[in-house]
Write an enzyme that holds these catalytic residues in place. Structure first.
Site, PDB file in Angstrom:
ATOM      1  N   LYS A 236       0.637  -1.022   0.042  1.00 21.29           N
ATOM      2  CA  LYS A 236       0.041  -0.126   0.350  1.00 21.29           C
ATOM      3  C   LYS A 236       0.603   1.128   0.052  1.00 21.29           C
ATOM      4  O   LYS A 236       2.299   1.062   0.730  1.00 21.29           O
ATOM      5  CB  LYS A 236      -1.083   0.044   1.299  1.00 21.29           C
ATOM      6  CG  LYS A 236      -2.287  -1.227   1.116  1.00 21.29           C
ATOM      7  CD  LYS A 236      -3.297  -0.998   2.296  1.00 21.29           C
ATOM      8  CE  LYS A 236      -4.016  -1.827   1.409  1.00 21.29           C
ATOM      9  NZ  LYS A 236      -4.917  -2.090   2.611  1.00 21.29           N
ATOM     10  N   ARG A 270      -3.454  -9.712   5.177  1.00 24.00           N
ATOM     11  CA  ARG A 270      -3.391  -9.926   4.661  1.00 24.00           C
ATOM     12  C   ARG A 270      -2.912  -9.659   3.206  1.00 24.00           C
ATOM     13  O   ARG A 270      -2.866  -8.099   3.280  1.00 24.00           O
ATOM     14  CB  ARG A 270      -5.165  -9.361   4.227  1.00 24.00           C
ATOM     15  CG  ARG A 270      -5.362  -9.080   2.537  1.00 24.00           C
ATOM     16  CD  ARG A 270      -7.291  -8.719   2.354  1.00 24.00           C
ATOM     17  NE  ARG A 270      -7.844  -8.795   0.756  1.00 24.00           N
ATOM     18  CZ  ARG A 270      -7.083  -7.669   0.526  1.00 24.00           C
ATOM     19  NH1 ARG A 270      -6.018  -7.218   0.344  1.00 24.00           N
ATOM     20  NH2 ARG A 270      -7.121  -7.824  -1.073  1.00 24.00           N
TER      21      ARG A 270
HETATM   22  C1  7PJ Z   1      -8.221  -4.201   2.036  1.00 26.34           C
HETATM   23  C2  7PJ Z   1      -9.424  -5.627   1.383  1.00 26.34           C
HETATM   24  C3  7PJ Z   1      -7.469  -4.536   3.852  1.00 26.34           C
HETATM   25  C4  7PJ Z   1      -9.414  -5.786   4.019  1.00 26.34           C
HETATM   26  C5  7PJ Z   1      -8.192  -4.181   0.050  1.00 26.34           C
HETATM   27  C6  7PJ Z   1      -5.184  -3.477  -1.672  1.00 26.34           C
HETATM   28  C7  7PJ Z   1      -6.567  -2.905  -2.092  1.00 26.34           C
HETATM   29  N1  7PJ Z   1      -9.664  -6.498   2.107  1.00 26.34           N
HETATM   30  N2  7PJ Z   1      -9.215  -5.301  -0.031  1.00 26.34           N
HETATM   31  N3  7PJ Z   1      -9.058  -5.129   4.434  1.00 26.34           N
HETATM   32  N4  7PJ Z   1      -7.793  -4.139   1.164  1.00 26.34           N
HETATM   33  N5  7PJ Z   1     -10.358  -7.314   4.759  1.00 26.34           N
HETATM   34  O1  7PJ Z   1      -4.899  -4.624  -1.317  1.00 26.34           O
HETATM   35  O2  7PJ Z   1      -4.398  -2.667  -1.954  1.00 26.34           O
HETATM   36  O3  7PJ Z   1      -7.381  -4.053   3.830  1.00 26.34           O
HETATM   37  S1  7PJ Z   1      -7.943  -3.601  -1.658  1.00 26.34           S
END
Ligand code: 7PJ
Length: 294
Positions: A236, A270
């Site tokens: 990010k 994640r």
């Molecule tokens: C997240 C997500 C996060 C959860 C994305 C990216 C953007 N779901 N989906 N938490 N980020 N739960 O991965 O850069 O931080 S999409």
């Protein structure tokens, strides 16, 4: 002698999450691998089948130690607009089917749409991950009907506008805690059991870099909800901004953040880079377990 009921016990964190046919053991931190199935996430240029490539990537992430594969068919990057429903269904459902039938994977669906949740659940998905925390019409009901665990995440605004000028009237960690408390209540009112919820501070979603850094540093109190925490910071822009690195050079920064998230209580991380993160998280956990006789 002291009344044994006088001291409130801390709420026990659910250590096992029932995810459809799968049981997810959260007695130690687990890694969720990101599988984007947006057209721009494949390198094939038409040479390979995008579906085969998605299955292969998931297989690789599982071999590297991912406990969950998070499938996303809608880009929620800053500035992105939502895709039409049918397109999202067409992108994600074939991938869900193959990961479930061929790899027996625990699949989570990164979606805000009730229809997608319903269809994915009927094809064997095991978890719902909604960056909008079931605030779109029909999502609460669909999630409740599915009986699957739900990750509820804090976001200020919508992906289209969330990074324009994020501003908070209170310390970010308090705003996030207040938001999550409200969402937990709404989910419970809709029939989702509290033990089926996972909480996410939502790094990068309507937050400046200072907000993200502060939130990570002060994340520990969010464990007081007694629910598992998920943290997503992989690649990010908070890493890009602090280290001045383009997206393909953010892994070392991301490992530092994953380590800190686990140290501050996250039980699911994640990420895009599963193998290195599994090592970072397991090493961190070994230190945290020192002296606990676990
Ligand atoms: C997240 C997500 C996060 C959860 C994305 C990216 C953007 N779901 N989906 N938490 N980020 N739960 O991965 O850069 O931080 S999409």
């Amino acid at each position: 002698m002291q009344d044994r009921y006088a001291m409130p016990m801390p709420m026990p964190m659910p250590m096992q999450l029932r995810c459809g046919r799968h049981q997810l053991d959260l007695s130690y931190p687990r890694v969720m691998g990101i599988l984007n199935v947006t057209p721009d996430s494949f390198s094939d240029g038409g040479r390979h089948n995008a579906l085969d490539e998605a299955v292969y990537r998931a297989e690789t992430m599982l071999a590297e130690g991912a406990a969950i594969i998070d499938i996303g068919g809608e880009s929620t990057r800053p500035g992105a607009s939502p895709v039409p429903l049918q397109e999202e269904l067409d992108r994600v459902l074939p991938v869900v089917e193959r990961l479930v039938s061929e790899l027996d994977a625990l699949v989570s669906l990164d979606t805000s749409r009730g229809e997608v949740m319903r269809e994915a659940a009927s094809r064997g998905a095991g978890m719902i991950n909604d960056v909008r925390s079931l605030r779109w019409p029909g999502a609460l009901e669909a999630a409740a009907m599915s009986g699957l665990p739900v990750c509820v995440m804090h976001m200020l605004g919508e992906p289209t506008d969330m990074q324009l000028a994020p501003h908070y009237e209170m310390p970010i960690e308090e705003a996030v805690a207040a938001f999550l408390e409200t969402r937990i209540a709404e989910c419970e009112a809709a029939g989702i059991r509290r033990e089926q919820l996972v909480l996410d501070p939502g790094f990068g979603f309507g937050k400046r870099v200072e907000h993200n850094l502060r939130l990570l540093n002060r994340m520990q109190p969010l464990t007081d909800f007694g629910l598992p925490l998920l943290a997503g910071m992989s690649r990010k822009s908070m890493i890009g901004k602090v280290l001045a690195r383009p997206v393909e050079e953010r892994l070392p920064g991301g490992l530092a953040l994953a380590t800190m998230a686990v140290e501050r209580g996250a039980r699911i991380v994640r990420v895009h880079d599963v193998g290195p993160t599994v090592d970072a998280v397991n090493m961190t956990w070994a230190v945290l377990q020192e002296g606990t006789d676990a």
